[in-house]
Every structure is written in structure tokens, then in C-alpha cells.
Design a protein around this motif. Structure first.
Motif, PDB file in Angstrom:
ATOM      1  N   ALA A   1       0.819  -1.260  -0.057  1.00 43.78           N
ATOM      2  CA  ALA A   1      -0.180   0.022  -0.009  1.00 43.78           C
ATOM      3  C   ALA A   1       0.962   1.198   0.196  1.00 43.78           C
ATOM      4  O   ALA A   1       2.017   1.400   0.578  1.00 43.78           O
ATOM      5  CB  ALA A   1      -0.907   0.072   1.298  1.00 43.78           C
ATOM      6  N   PHE A   2       0.694   2.124  -0.723  1.00 42.76           N
ATOM      7  CA  PHE A   2       1.388   3.486  -0.953  1.00 42.76           C
ATOM      8  C   PHE A   2       0.424   4.812  -0.665  1.00 42.76           C
ATOM      9  O   PHE A   2       0.534   5.437   0.438  1.00 42.76           O
ATOM     10  CB  PHE A   2       2.025   3.632  -2.257  1.00 42.76           C
ATOM     11  N   CYS A   3      -0.699   4.976  -1.318  1.00 43.79           N
ATOM     12  CA  CYS A   3      -1.454   6.053  -0.991  1.00 43.79           C
ATOM     13  C   CYS A   3      -2.569   5.856  -0.057  1.00 43.79           C
ATOM     14  O   CYS A   3      -3.223   6.795   0.581  1.00 43.79           O
ATOM     15  CB  CYS A   3      -2.073   6.357  -2.300  1.00 43.79           C
ATOM     16  N   GLY A   4      -2.888   4.886   0.338  1.00 43.38           N
ATOM     17  CA  GLY A   4      -3.969   4.395   1.342  1.00 43.38           C
ATOM     18  C   GLY A   4      -5.069   4.620   1.096  1.00 43.38           C
ATOM     19  O   GLY A   4      -6.183   4.447   1.757  1.00 43.38           O
TER      20      GLY A   4
ATOM     21  N   GLY B   1      -6.840   4.344  -2.317  1.00 42.88           N
ATOM     22  CA  GLY B   1      -7.359   3.785  -3.743  1.00 42.88           C
ATOM     23  C   GLY B   1      -7.044   4.385  -4.908  1.00 42.88           C
ATOM     24  O   GLY B   1      -7.498   4.158  -5.898  1.00 42.88           O
ATOM     25  N   SER B   2      -6.202   5.317  -4.877  1.00 41.83           N
ATOM     26  CA  SER B   2      -5.663   6.311  -5.995  1.00 41.83           C
ATOM     27  C   SER B   2      -4.431   5.648  -6.634  1.00 41.83           C
ATOM     28  O   SER B   2      -4.375   5.906  -7.962  1.00 41.83           O
ATOM     29  CB  SER B   2      -5.041   7.743  -5.509  1.00 41.83           C
ATOM     30  N   CYS B   3      -3.604   4.995  -5.921  1.00 43.93           N
ATOM     31  CA  CYS B   3      -2.250   4.719  -6.555  1.00 43.93           C
ATOM     32  C   CYS B   3      -2.144   3.119  -7.357  1.00 43.93           C
ATOM     33  O   CYS B   3      -1.270   3.002  -7.965  1.00 43.93           O
ATOM     34  CB  CYS B   3      -1.071   4.639  -5.559  1.00 43.93           C
ATOM     35  N   TYR B   4      -3.048   2.197  -7.041  1.00 39.04           N
ATOM     36  CA  TYR B   4      -3.144   0.802  -7.414  1.00 39.04           C
ATOM     37  C   TYR B   4      -1.909   0.190  -7.095  1.00 39.04           C
ATOM     38  O   TYR B   4      -1.766  -0.920  -7.886  1.00 39.04           O
ATOM     39  CB  TYR B   4      -3.493   0.970  -8.884  1.00 39.04           C
ATOM     40  N   ASP B   5      -1.031   0.395  -6.007  1.00 39.30           N
ATOM     41  CA  ASP B   5       0.261  -0.115  -5.899  1.00 39.30           C
ATOM     42  C   ASP B   5      -0.188  -1.389  -4.955  1.00 39.30           C
ATOM     43  O   ASP B   5       0.691  -2.334  -4.843  1.00 39.30           O
ATOM     44  CB  ASP B   5       1.204   0.734  -5.255  1.00 39.30           C
ATOM     45  N   CYS B   6      -1.296  -1.467  -4.438  1.00 41.34           N
ATOM     46  CA  CYS B   6      -1.634  -2.483  -3.331  1.00 41.34           C
ATOM     47  C   CYS B   6      -2.403  -3.846  -3.759  1.00 41.34           C
ATOM     48  O   CYS B   6      -3.168  -4.287  -3.049  1.00 41.34           O
ATOM     49  CB  CYS B   6      -2.337  -1.762  -2.086  1.00 41.34           C
TER      50      CYS B   6
ATOM     51  N   ARG C   1      -7.951  -3.720  -5.110  1.00 41.16           N
ATOM     52  CA  ARG C   1      -7.066  -2.776  -4.037  1.00 41.16           C
ATOM     53  C   ARG C   1      -7.407  -3.082  -2.634  1.00 41.16           C
ATOM     54  O   ARG C   1      -8.447  -3.079  -2.006  1.00 41.16           O
ATOM     55  CB  ARG C   1      -7.851  -1.318  -4.401  1.00 41.16           C
TER      56      ARG C   1
ATOM     57  N   CYS D   1      -6.430  -1.657  -0.002  1.00 45.79           N
ATOM     58  CA  CYS D   1      -6.526  -0.507   0.818  1.00 45.79           C
ATOM     59  C   CYS D   1      -8.084  -0.404   0.984  1.00 45.79           C
ATOM     60  O   CYS D   1      -8.601   0.248   1.784  1.00 45.79           O
ATOM     61  CB  CYS D   1      -5.829   0.610   0.602  1.00 45.79           C
TER      62      CYS D   1
HETATM   63  S1  FES Z   1      -2.632   1.940  -1.123  1.00 41.48           S
HETATM   64 FE1  FES Z   1      -2.957   3.211  -3.121  1.00 41.48          FE
HETATM   65  S2  FES Z   1      -4.581   2.076  -4.182  1.00 41.48           S
HETATM   66 FE2  FES Z   1      -4.786   0.934  -2.322  1.00 41.48          FE
END
Ligand code: FES
Ligand SMILES: Cc1cc2nc3c(=O)[nH]c(=O)nc-3n(C[C@H](O)[C@@H](O)[C@H](O)COP(=O)(O)OP(=O)(O)OC[C@H]3O[C@@H](n4cnc5c(N)ncnc54)[C@H](O)[C@@H]3O)c2cc1C
Lengths: 102, 490
Positions: A57-60, A62-67, A78, A80
Motif C-alpha cells: 500500500a502506498f496512497c492508502g 485507492g488512488s495509486c493501485y500499488d496495493c 485494491r 486498501c
Molecule cells: S494503497 Fe493506493 S490504491 Fe491502495
């Protein structure tokens, strides 16, 4: 050592275990999958397509899609945002698909 | 491919009959997108004034970023312990429930609006809002005569070597995970970047049990001094600052101004951060680097208004004091497109108090009521304060000096700074769009939300306003099923 729970008090309605990559992780109702992973000290659950680098998780929000994780066989969820639920099986994911992006 | 159905039993309530694409439900007087402070205040005020409101939010619970709180099942006895001004939320959440029971507000939680279109043939000027509901991504269309966009913001990220390591997280992201899930990214968390949000985040993380060795702030709070009049007109804000300041002192947190994290170290997870002093333009000063051990790093450089629904409709934008693009709004909170209002961070980053005031003003305007003079004054006071803060924390041009050529700038597509620099120096790219076409930076899942500001800086141009054809990934089958009278996608 104090914990976030000490600040807000109370107790979760139910607790259960989440199956993550063959491990059983303690989970509470109302927590996102990413929150369950963080509480277990896990900060990475995906590897990138090109570099094979670990990500979590990066943005926490729902915006970055890293998780992204695979939940019960369904990829690209996602972590998060998705609430953890009893019986869920979460598997790490390699890369990200692009099929859903138009 | 995103599969179309979740194998788990449905947990979001199925939308009410008539919600489905193609089905007929009568148009609401007002559709509000976003149930953060701005959207929530607008929805309850509009309903108070007799309008029939549909409130849509991608999240499961109202509150947005500021009033993010745990799900009821987590059983937090004192959710207010993680917030300033919880009462302002609690009273509006109560009004929301009352209006819902009375049928004046329809609250569609877990609905992500991916586009808003005008139904042209209709003389009444009806809007169609297309949303995806729940993890099942069910297609839902909402019709309304007026629309308020209160879609808030996301964090501005300036990359640095090592920022993709696990354990490096958004500062607001760490705050959001703590407020919603009662979890910490680590036990020893360095908080870094720029802006007042860092102080709030450090205070919460420490109160929740993390050790915070330092808050690393690239700007200098003495930069506020020249803008003191705006600060003095906002005594409540100063008090809040004092609260944060007090919390920092209580937890023994060091505030390093004019410093930045110029590298994060570790292999599978962050183990330390290198911090260096910055000159006035945010260029790292050679010979000032030192290492701070940590197991998590929470970073953010202020916020960026989330505008794709508005820009998709053609709403005009402006560049604000903090260097981001925001919507042009008149004193009635109207955008440049007739029938579309906006409130909160979308009109320029300004914080939760301003969002509440603007939401209420927008609702009064939509209901055709006069604007209370006191509320109008409050808005200008808070806006002036926000502009002063935004200018003080606007990134200096020298920050790209800490980017090594092999630092991935675009997290999704793994595009390193070197490749972007090449596109600019050798291939002549002068804007983010050309860089994107040449390098794929900004083409991944996040649609440039994480790298857009950095790519623009490397291309030597001002960041453009948020533009995305669709607000979130939309399954092809949903697009294919869009009824002809749903209007044409922009
Ligand atoms: S942490 Fe960025 S979308 Fe889930
Ligand atoms: C990650 C993060 C954490 C923050 N934490 C704090 C904090 O702790 N303290 C503080 O003072 N400020 C914080 N802020 C600043 C925040 O912007 C507040 O000032 C305040 O919440 C702004 O209110 P708003 O109503 O304008 O927007 P928000 O509160 O951001 O609300 C916008 C809402 O719109 C919804 N939304 C957006 N797009 C769509 C769409 N297309 N379809 C459906 N719904 C949509 C979102 O889900 C969200 O609920 C944070 C910001 C971010 C990004």
C-alpha cells in the motif's frame, strides 16, 4: 508500547484469520485487507511486472493501485479499499494487468 | 482483465430499483459527488432547504479524507480521538441519517462516478452520472438537474531514490490507514515532505504508538511570517497549529525545516532515510546529508485537487498559489459550466473547515437562496489563509536535484527519471503529455496521479489540470452496455 486501539478504545465485533499466501493472519471485522497485512508487519504483497520489485500500500486511499492483490482468485483488487472477510484467501500478485483500463 | 463478478457473496446493498442503467428513476434535484466535508455539508444543507438529493461516494462511509473513521464493526469507542472537530462531522452525519430516513437524501455509498454527461435533448438540462457500485462493479446511472462536484484531492508526491520501497507510504495515506483501520506502517516512522498535513500526521502516528524521530519539512514555517495578516485573521487556525505544535513537543518529535529526505535505503523494506538541508529553491546542500534509521517513511508534499470529472465536462481551471490546478469558481461556487457547482479541495486546497463552509454555500446557491454574509466572510478568510500556506509550501524548482537517473518516477510503468530526462533533452519533449507518449510515464493504473506533478517538473512545465477520460478503470462490458440516451462520453 501503546497501540492505535488504546487511543480509540473498544473492541472489534468479531475476529477471524485471513489466509494470505498460505499464512494465517489475525484479522478483525471492519479492517481492509491492507490493514490486516500491516498489522501483521507485512508491507509488500505484490511484485512489479518489469523490475520484479516488491510493493504494497502506498496512497492508502485507492488512488495509486500499488496495493493490488488477488482475492479468492479475483486479481487486481485494491487491498486498501477491500474489507477483509472471514474465509477470504488472499494471494500476492505478480505485475498488474491492463485489461480493465480503457 | 477485471473479472465482472466477485465470487464472494455481495456485501454492498444492491442499488434501489430504478438505479440500474437504462431503468427509469425520477431525476434528483441535486446529485452530489463526494461525501467528504464539502459534499456532506452541501447534501444536508440542500435537503434542509427542501431539495431531493442523491449523494454518491466511492467510500463505504461518509466523511471523506478528513473525517475518515473505522467501520462500525471495528468497535472503536472513541473515534473522535483521531480527529480535531469531530462534533462538526457527527452533527452532519446525524442530519444525513435523518434526511435519508425521510427520503430526502439517497446516499449511495461505494459508488465511484466514472463520468458525468449532459443529456442534451432534455430542455431541463438533466445530467447523467455513471457510477460503478461495490466490488462487483455494478453499473448505476443517477439522473439529476444540478450537480455538485466535491471530489476532494489526492496527495502530491515528489519522488526520491528509494521511494518505491515497501514501508514508504503517503503521509495522508498513513493517516487514512490509521483512521480507518487502526494500523501503523511501522514502529519508527519518519514523516517527510511539505505542508501542514505532516504535523497532523506526525501527531496522530505518535499518539497511536509510533516513534516519530523527525518531521522533515522542505519549506520553512518562517515563510509564513510575511503573510501574517492572513494568519492573524484566522485565530482558530493558529490554535490548531499550537495543538499540533504541542503534540510534537509532548511526543518529543523534532521538526527539521528546510530539509528533505533525499534517499530511502533498504532492500525489501525501508531501513533508513537520508536527510539533507535544502537551499531556498529546495536544492539539496552538499555535505549536509545524514541518516535516520526507521522502518517506515510517510511522505507527501501537499495535495492536488481531483478534477477529472470537472475537466471532462469542460470546467475552467486556474493555477493556485501552491502550484496545482484547481477549478475556477464564482462567489456562488459555480463552475464555468452552467448547472455544475463545486466545493472543497477541488476549488483549491484549503482544508476541512473551508470545505464545510463552501459546501453549505454551494447548497444555498443551488437552492436559489441568498448567501449568509457571515459564511461568505468566513470563506474568504479561510481561502486567504489557505493561499498563504499554499505559497509557503509550493515546491521549489531545485527538488529534481535529488532525483537520480535510475529513480522510478512513474511507479506503475516503472519509468526512471533518466528516461524522462532523455525525452526532454534529446527528443525535445516540453510537456507532460509528450513525455507520456514517449516514455509511458503516467500511462499506468493510477493514470498519472502519483507521477503527474513530477513529470511536469522534469519537462519544465507547470502541471496541467487533472485530465482522465474515465475517473477509474471501467470494465469494457459496462461501457458496451451504456444506453444510447446516456449521452456521449466526453
Ligand atoms: S494503497 Fe493506493 S490504491 Fe491502495
Ligand atoms: C490521503 C489524505 C489524507 C488526509 N488527511 C487529512 C487529515 O488527517 N487532516 C486534515 O486536516 N486534512 C487531511 N486531508 C486533507 C483533506 O483534503 C481535507 O482537507 C478534507 O477532507 C477535504 O474535504 P473535501 O470534502 O473537499 O474532500 P474529501 O474529504 O477528499 O472528500 C472527497 C470525497 O469524494 C469522493 N470521491 C472522489 N472522486 C469520486 C468519484 N469519482 N466518485 C465517487 N466519489 C468520489 C472520495 O471518496 C471522498 O470521500 C487529507 C487528504 C488526503 C488526500
Amino acid at each position: 508500547m501503546s497501540e492505535p486501539r488504546d487511543l480509540v478504545g473498544g473492541a472489534p465485533e468479531t475476529s477471524f484469520t485471513l489466509d494470505f499466501d498460505g499464512r494465517k493472519l489475525p484479522a478483525h471485522s471492519g479492517q481492509s485487507i491492507a490493514a490486516v497485512l500491516w498489522s501483521a508487519g507485512i508491507t509488500a504483497w505484490r511484485t512489479t511486472r518489469q523490475g520484479g520489485a516488491p510493493r504494497g500500500a502506498f496512497c492508502g486511499i485507492g488512488s495509486c493501485y500499488d496495493c493490488l492483490v488477488t482475492v479468492n482468485g479475483r486479481p487486481n483488487q485494491r487491498a486498501c479499499l477491500l474489507p477483509a472477510r472471514p474465509g477470504d484467501t488472499v494471494t500476492p500478485q505478480e505485475g498488474t494487468g491492463h485489461g480493465a483500463l480503457v | 482483465m477485471a473479472p465482472s463478478s466477485d465470487p464472494r457473496p455481495a456485501r454492498t446493498a444492491a442499488p434501489a430499483p430504478g438505479d440500474g442503467t437504462g431503468a427509469v428513476a425520477s431525476a434528483a434535484d441535486l446529485a452530489v459527488v463526494g461525501a467528504g466535508p464539502a459534499g456532506l455539508a452541501a447534501a444536508v444543507t440542500a435537503a434542509d432547504l427542501g431539495l431531493r438529493v442523491t449523494l454518491l461516494d466511492a467510500g463505504d462511509r461518509p466523511g471523506g479524507q478528513y473525517y475518515r473513521h473505522p467501520a462500525p464493526e471495528l468497535g472503536a469507542e472513541r473515534p473522535e480521538a483521531l480527529h480535531h472537530g469531530w462534533a462538526a462531522f457527527a452533527s452532519r452525519a446525524r442530519r444525513l441519517r435523518d434526511h435519508e430516513r425521510a427520503g430526502r437524501i439517497r446516499h449511495l455509498a461505494g459508488h465511484h462516478v466514472w463520468t458525468v454527461v449532459r443529456k442534451d435533448e432534455d430542455a431541463a438540462g438533466e445530467w447523467h452520472l455513471h457510477a460503478l457500485a461495490g466490488p462487483e462493479e455494478q453499473a448505476v446511472t443517477v439522473r439529476a438537474r444540478a450537480v455538485l462536484l466535491a471530489t476532494g484531492a489526492y496527495e502530491r508526491q515528489l519522488p526520491f531514490p528509494g521511494w518505491t520501497l515497501p514501508g514508504v507510504v503517503g503521509a495522508g495515506g498513513a493517516q487514512a490507514m490509521l483512521k480507518a483501520g487502526l494500523v501503523l506502517p511501522g514502529r519508527r516512522v519518519v514523516v517527510a515532505g511539505s505542508g501542514p498535513l505532516l504535523l497532523a500526521v506526525a501527531g496522530s502516528l505518535a499518539a497511536a504508538g509510533a516513534a516519530v524521530p523527525a518531521v522533515v519539512e522542505a519549506a520553512s514555517y518562517t515563510g509564513y511570517a510575511g503573510r501574517l495578516p492572513a494568519l492573524l485573521r484566522n485565530p482558530a487556525k493558529l490554535a490548531e497549529g499550537a495543538v499540533y505544535g504541542g503534540a510534537l513537543v509532548r511526543h518529543g518529535i523534532r521538526l527539521l525545516t528546510r530539509h528533505a529526505v533525499v534517499e530511502a535505503h533498504g532492500t525489501d523494506r525501508v531501513e533508513a532515510a537520508t536527510v539533507a538541508r535544502l537551499d531556498r529553491d529546495w536544492r539539496p546542500v552538499p555535505g549536509t546529508a545524514r541518516r535516520i534509521p526507521c522502518d517506515a517513511l510517510a511522505v507527501g508534499h501537499g495535495l492536488v485537487p481531483q478534477l477529472e470529472l470537472a475537466t471532462g465536462l469542460g470546467c475552467a481551471t486556474r493555477t493556485t498559489a501552491d502550484g496545482t490546478a484547481a477549478l475556477v469558481l464564482d462567489e456562488q461556487q459555480r463552475t464555468s459550466v452552467t448547472g455544475i457547482w463545486s466545493a472543497g479541495e477541488t476549488g483549491g486546497i484549503g482544508g476541512a473547515q473551508l470545505a464545510l463552509a463552501e459546501g453549505e454555500l454551494a447548497a444555498r446557491s443551488i437552492a436559489g437562496r441568498p448567501l449568509p454574509a457571515e459564511l461568505v466572510r468566513r470563506r474568504s478568510r479561510l481561502r486567504a489563509f489557505a493561499d498563504a500556506m499554499g505559497a509557503a509550501h509550493r515546491p521549489g524548482t531545485g527538488w529534481t536535484g535529488w532525483l537520480s537517473d535510475d529513480t522510478d518516477v512513474c511507479r506503475c510503468e516503472e519509468v526512471p527519471a533518466g528516461l524522462i530526462r532523455e525525452a526532454v533533452a534529446d527528443l525535445g519533449a516540453t510537456d507532460a503529455r509528450t513525455v507520456k507518449l514517449l516514455t509511458r510515464a503516467g500511462m499506468g493504473w493510477c493514470q498519472g496521479r502519483m507521477c503527474g506533478q513530477a513529470v511536469a517538473a522534469l519537462a519544465g512545465c507547470a502541471p496541467g489540470p487533472d485530465r482522465r477520460p474515465l475517473s477509474c478503470p471501467v470494465p469494457l462490458k459496462v461501457l458496451a452496455e451504456l444506453p444510447a440516451d446516456g449521452g456521449t462520453a466526453p
